[in-house]
Write a protein that holds these residues in place. Structure first.
Motif: not given
Length: 902
Positions: A442, A445, A464, A468
């Motif tokens: 994405p 982000e 990531y 996340k």
């Protein structure tokens, strides 16, 4: 690919050697021997032989770091290649085991990669000759990886594939591993230090029809034995390859230099450079030959006497080496006795008091007489100098070998065109692949982590996922504490293991780098925090926490080491060290820091001294067991060394690891301290040092590659304050440019971004300019761009403009170029469409086939200095020339004014 039950027959000699070497290590492998034996019981006879061969010859630390199944994958793949690939079947057995079977190339991290690479290349090279296959493999490597200057940890070949960038040592380990994956014998060849410029370089050799041929890793050419580095290699003092045991059944034809730790070095210098034979005789104070003395051959590079080779004397006290004809320093030692001596093969015999004699065969001989203690301590004025007497400096001129390049076949225009098209396609494929990977995440982000995700390549998905998972602020803190290279290969699971930390009352600048951060030095990142906590009882952990000194006591009592069975250039991890109870001194220091951090004690490895330290009462201190003879109950007062560096010429910059270093005497030699990045405040710098004997080294590189050097040895006592003025070799414009007469450049034309054709004379005008013909993305140009970035402040104040000449507009996208352009205030971009670089090189006497080509011009088309190809330090040299000419013009103007006044 399946395991084979009927692999190619292994010789009785290899079977006996493997069994012997394996059994020698049975006691060392005791903590994991049952695991190894269980694995061997499931192997075929041929697999078991080669597994014993690997376990019997590998650096011992590898056995604790990697599982049995990793090595078995290498063995099964190699046996399948031996059975099924014709060019592999024809290899002599020793070449096969050293350069196809062996899992390690040099110091790279190890992972199971050979079947992966084989599957991606088998169809691409099907039906090709061996030479054609090597060329095609190198184009494939270029499609997946390119040069980038990085830190000293060597990433695995799989990481190179997954991230697409690495330094020459990583590119060459990658390319050699890929060649081995398809049964082509390949090895890394290494110039440990250049003589004519700073730095080093590594490339690849492949074994074809009984001979070794060289190639630039990820830098494909249309023919073998071509590479931009062939010119520098022709000026090398030493070029070597390595293997990890001495098994030889006749295929190993090179001169064996000797053994360092558990690694064997082979001398490749004569394949690249003009050489001489240097023979050293070591005697004791009574004049008797010393057998078994060690002799280090040291090259001055980056202001450090680097031990490029280690020899051992025979029963006659002699040791010899074939080497390039350049000046070196010799250091011999045995039983606490030492001798040092400069030798000058590049200068006429008898021109200096070097004690050299040259016989009719071209052999150069010299003698070293050992005395008790380091030579400085033997001097009559040693006591006075240790007590703070005046410093003395010894000055020397070191001559680099003259240019003697490897004979390379010239490329036809057709070959040049085909290579250029394929390289452009390789760049396009590589960049598209990594853009697509980043596009899968994405966008926007994590804006603060955007750069690390771009660096990570395929590992971006791991970073990531880690970011996340939840909103724990330590996730970002941890990532930002890591080294740049860690983003390329740190798994999310490993990072997750290190989140189990508590900041408590610790300030941010202590908590993040010295407790939360999993990176200690250059070891592989592993989940050591949970592993360490599981290794010790609650009572042990409580005792360690109360008194961290006990951690080092535990390590000293339980961790063994024998350098003859290991490779000290590779750091062990805390997990591997504890699992095998084996580790070098550096690995043990890393383990100390890891145990402390695992138990909530802030700790670090102090880079300047490489000592582990833990935080106690607001101060970092080393464990008593590493503080030498000082009282364990208190910390001795440090000595303060005030360095004074008056600028020999206005604007001169002192850079640690380039034109000065300091080393501390440890045993029989000086260990360079880790002060990289330290800066003078004006013309002074104060260092806080332990008591001991130190050596300052300064060096000034001349345009032709020679060096003006000076060194001073002195003692420091606890609590002493001492001032030392750095000595820089005096230089003048005449000396700097004696080999570079000014030349009038031809009428040349370049093209600007708008498509307008302009003459070079019009572009440069009447001022001073650096005309830089660049090969963006290629390693020699990357070095120049990094230097321009480092020296941007000095360059911006030099008054000289930079005319950057590219081959194609697409090269403007190069990240290193963009970083340099962002810092340089006076740069104009042009393009070369009419072979201006070749015409300029021809006039200036430079190599017309090598980029970058740097030409310093004055008054339009007057070229006063040039260099082409790989020449680390060229930007600093050009700045020195600019400063000298500016000084000369000022002196001339002052003289004119004085004459008029008279």
């Amino acid at each position: 690919m399946k395991a084979t039950e009927t692999a190619a027959v292994l010789s009785p000699a290899l079977q006996d050697y493997a069994e012997w070497k394996f059994r020698e290590r049975a006691e060392i492998y005791a903590p994991i021997l049952s695991e190894i034996e269980n694995g061997l019981s499931c192997c075929t006879q041929e697999e078991a032989v080669l597994m014993r061969f690997l376990y019997g010859t590998m650096p011992v630390r590898d056995a604790g770091e990697y599982g049995f199944e990793v090595f078995l994958s290498y063995v099964r793949h190699a046996l399948w290649l031996r059975d099924n690939v014709e060019w592999c079947r024809r290899l002599p057995e020793d070449i096969f085991v050293h350069y196809v079977l062996y899992y390690r190339i040099n110091t790279e991290d190890i992972s199971d990669c050979r079947p992966f690479f084989y599957e991606r290349l088998k169809d691409r090279i099907a039906g090709l000759s061996l030479e054609e296959a090597v060329r095609e493999i190198n184009y494939w490597c270029a499609e997946h990886a390119a040069y980038e200057s990085t830190d000293g940890r060597t990433a695995s070949p799989m990481t190179m594939y997954r991230c697409g960038k690495g330094r020459c040592g990583e590119e060459s380990a990658f390319a050699a591993a890929v060649c081995r994956s398809v049964g082509i014998a390949a090895r890394q060849v290494y110039a440990p230090r250049w003589a004519h410029c700073d730095d080093n370089h590594a490339w690849v050799e492949v074994y074809i029809h009984g001979r070794w041929h060289f190639l630039g890793a990820c830098e494909p050419e249309e023919e073998l034995d071509r590479g931009w580095f062939s010119g520098p290699a022709g000026r090398a003092i030493l070029i070597h390859s390595r293997c990890f045991c001495d098994y030889d059944c006749g295929g190993m034809q090179e001169e064996w230099i000797g053994r360092e730790d558990g690694v064997y070095y082979l001398n490749e210098t004569a394949s690249y450079a003009k050489t001489c034979r240097l023979t050293v005789t070591v005697k004791d104070a009574s004049g008797r030959p010393v057998r078994g003395a060690r002799v280090a051959v040291e090259i001055l590079n980056m202001a450090e006497f680097f031990p490029a080779a280690a020899l051992v004397t025979d029963e006659n006290g002699e040791a010899g080496i074939t080497m390039g004809i350049g000046d070196v320093r010799l250091r011999a030692w045995s039983g606490g006795c030492v001798c040092e001596k400069m030798v000058f093969p590049a200068q006429e015999a008898g021109a200096r008091d070097s004690g050299l004699k040259e016989n009719r065969t071209g052999e150069i001989r010299t003698e070293l007489v050992l005395k008790s203690g380091y030579p400085f301590i033997q001097e009559e004025d040693a006591k006075e100098r240790l007590a703070g007497g005046s410093n003395t400096w010894e000055q020397i001129l070191l001559t680099a070998p003259a240019q003697a390049p490897v004979s390379c076949a010239r490329q036809s225009e057709e070959q040049k065109g085909r290579r250029q098209r394929r390289l452009e396609e390789a760049v396009r494929l590589r960049e598209e692949r990594f853009r697509a990977l980043l596009g899968q995440l994405p966008a926007g982000e994590f804006p603060e982590e955007k750069e690390m995700l771009q660096i990570a390549g395929e590992n971006a998905a791991q970073l990531y996922a880690f970011l996340k998972k939840d909103g724990n602020p330590d996730r970002k803190r941890l990532l930002h504490s890591l080294a740049r290279k860690d983003y390329k290969d740190a798994p999310a699971g490993v990072l997750e293991d290190h989140l189990n930390c508590t900041q408590g009352e610790l300030p941010e600048d202590i908590y993040v780098p010295y407790l939360l951060c999993p990176r200690i030095y250059l070891e592989e990142l592993t989940p050591w925090r949970s592993f360490i906590r599981s290794c010790f009882s609650e009572e042990e952990k409580s005792a360690f926490t109360r008194l961290p000194e006990l951690v080092w006591d535990y390590i000293e009592k339980n961790i063994r080491y024998d350098a003859r069975l290991d490779y000290s250039a590779v750091c062990g991890t805390p997990i591997g060290c504890l699992k095998l109870k084996w580790g070098s001194l550096l690995t043990r220091k890393i383990l100390f820091v890891a145990i402390c951090r695992s138990l909530g004690i802030p700790a670090r490895l102090r880079r300047s001294t490489m000592q582990p330290e833990y935080l106690e009462n607001g101060e970092f201190r080393a464990p008593a067991g590493l503080r030498g003879k000082d009282s364990p109950g208190c910390l001795p007062a440090p000595a303060l060394l005030a360095l004074e560096a008056p600028e020999a010429q206005s604007g001169e910059k002192w850079n640690y690891g380039q034109n000065w270093t300091i080393g501390k005497l440890e045993g029989t030699g000086f260990c360079t301290l880790g002060y990289e990045g330290i800066c003078f405040s004006g013309d002074s710098l104060t260092l806080e040092l332990e008591a001991g004997v130190y050596r300052l080294v300064t060096s000034r590189r001349l345009p032709g590659g020679n060096q003006l050097a000076a060194f001073s040895v002195f003692g420091l006592q606890s609590g002493e304050h001492r001032a030392v003025e750095l000595l820089s070799g005096e230089n003048d414009e005449k000396t700097m440019l004696s080999d570079y007469p000014a030349r009038e450049l031809p009428e040349l034309f370049l093209w600007d971004a708008s498509g307008e054709r302009q003459s070079l004379a019009h572009i440069t005008g009447r001022g001073t300019a650096l005309v830089a013909f660049l090969g963006a993305g290629e390693e020699p140009t990357e070095h120049v761009l990094n230097e321009l970035n480092d020296y941007a402040e000095q360059w911006n104040g030099s008054g000289a403009e930079i005319i950057a000449v590219l081959r194609r507009p697409e090269e403007l996208k190069n990240a290193t170029l963009q970083r340099a352009l962002a810092r340089l205030s006076s740069v104009r971009i042009y393009f070369d469409r009419e072979e201006a670089s070749e015409k300029t090189a021809a006039v200036m006497g430079a190599d017309p086939e090598k980029l970058p080509l740097l030409v310093l011009t004055e008054e339009g088309r007057r070229g006063i200095y040039s260099c082409a190809g790989y020449h680390v330090g060229s930007v600093d040299l050009i700045l020195q020339i600019l400063l000298l000419r500016k000084k000369g013009r000022k002196e001339e103007n002052d003289d004119n004014i004085n004459r008029k006044a008279e």
